[in-house]
Design an enzyme around this catalytic site. Sequence first.
Site, mmCIF file in Angstrom:
data_model
loop_
_atom_site.group_PDB
_atom_site.id
_atom_site.type_symbol
_atom_site.label_atom_id
_atom_site.label_comp_id
_atom_site.label_asym_id
_atom_site.label_seq_id
_atom_site.Cartn_x
_atom_site.Cartn_y
_atom_site.Cartn_z
ATOM 1 N N PRO A 199 0.818 -1.218 0.000
ATOM 2 C CA PRO A 199 0.000 0.000 0.000
ATOM 3 C C PRO A 199 0.852 1.267 0.000
ATOM 4 C CG PRO A 199 -0.621 -1.463 1.826
ATOM 5 C CD PRO A 199 0.631 -2.014 1.215
ATOM 6 N N GLU A 203 2.872 -7.957 9.197
ATOM 7 C CA GLU A 203 2.937 -6.484 9.157
ATOM 8 C C GLU A 203 3.813 -5.990 8.016
ATOM 9 O OE1 GLU A 203 0.762 -4.879 11.247
ATOM 10 O OE2 GLU A 203 0.328 -7.015 11.563
ATOM 11 N N ARG A 263 -3.427 -10.345 -19.978
ATOM 12 C CA ARG A 263 -4.347 -10.057 -21.080
ATOM 13 C C ARG A 263 -3.756 -9.114 -22.119
ATOM 14 N NH1 ARG A 263 -7.044 -5.741 -20.649
ATOM 15 N NH2 ARG A 263 -8.969 -6.466 -21.622
ATOM 16 N N ASP A 317 -10.086 -1.210 -24.930
ATOM 17 C CA ASP A 317 -10.421 -1.283 -23.520
ATOM 18 C C ASP A 317 -10.764 0.042 -22.905
ATOM 19 O OD1 ASP A 317 -10.145 -3.865 -23.021
ATOM 20 O OD2 ASP A 317 -8.092 -3.755 -22.287
#
Length: 243
Positions: free
Chosen positions: A89, A116, A154, A169
Site C-alpha cells: 500500500p 505487518e 491479457r 479497452d
Amino acid sequence: MRIDVVSLFPEFIAQCAAFGVTGRAIERGLLSLQGWNPRDHAEGNYRRVDDRPFGGGPGMVMLVDPLRRAIAAARAADPRPVRVVYMSPQGRPLDQAGVRELAGRERVMLLCGRYEGVDERLVRAEVDEEVSIGDYVLSGGELAAAVVVDAIARLQDGALNDAGSAEQDSFEGGLLDCPHYTRPVEHELGKVPDVLLSGNHAEIAKWRREQSLRRTLERRPDLLDGAALTEADRRTLDRLRQG
Ligand code: 9WO
C-alpha cells in the site's frame, strides 16, 4: 513473458490465474508463472519466516534471509534481468500505463508480504519498485499480485481472442468504457439504443465516444486531464457540461 511470484501462498496466485484469459495465456505459452515460497528457504525444524518487530508493536515482520534466498532462486532460474516489484500500500499507484510498462518486460518478479510486512533492509536491497493497486490494506500482497498478473496477461500478444480488444479497452484511451448491449433488443428492463441497431458504423463510433466522454465527465473527471482528446471530443465535452 515470465512472472515469478514470491509468496507464502504461491498456489493462491496460480489458482487465480488458472481461469479465462490468464489461463489461456499460460496454456498458449505466452506467459509463464512460477511461484517461490520463502518457507522452502527457511531454516530449522520450524522453518521460521517471521519474527517480532524491533521497537515493539503488534504482529510479525518477514525475515530477510528466507525471502532473500527465495528471490535468489527465482533470479537464478532464468538468466534474463528481472524487474522486482513489492506489492505494498506504500507503493506507486498502479494504472493501465503502469501495467503496460510491466507487460512489455521479459521478466517481472512480484513479492508478496504477509503479517505487518517485510524487513525494510530486504526491500532496499532487492526491490526495484513498490506498487499499490489501491488505497486499502489487505491481509497480504497475494491478491494484489494476482491483479497485476491478470492485467499483464491479457496484454500479451495473442492472449485476447479478438485482436484489437485490448486497444478498445476501458482506459486505453484514458477514458471510461461506453455501455454495452446484447440480445434481446426489447426487454422488460428496456430497449437497446436505436443507433446500435442502425448498421451505421460511423454513427455508432460517435455515439460510443460520446458515452465514454459523458461517463468520464460524470464519474471520473480527474481522468480527462490525462486522456487523449480530439478537438471534436473537447466540443462534445463543452456541450455535455452546458446541458
Ligand atoms: C498495514 C497498515 C495499517 C495501517 C496503515 C498502513 C498500513 N500498511 C499496512 C501494510 O502494509 N500491511 C501489509 C499487509 C504488509 C505487507 C503485505 N500486506 C498488504 C499488501 N496489504 N495490502 C497490500 C497491498 C498491496 C498492493 N496494493 C494494495 C494493498
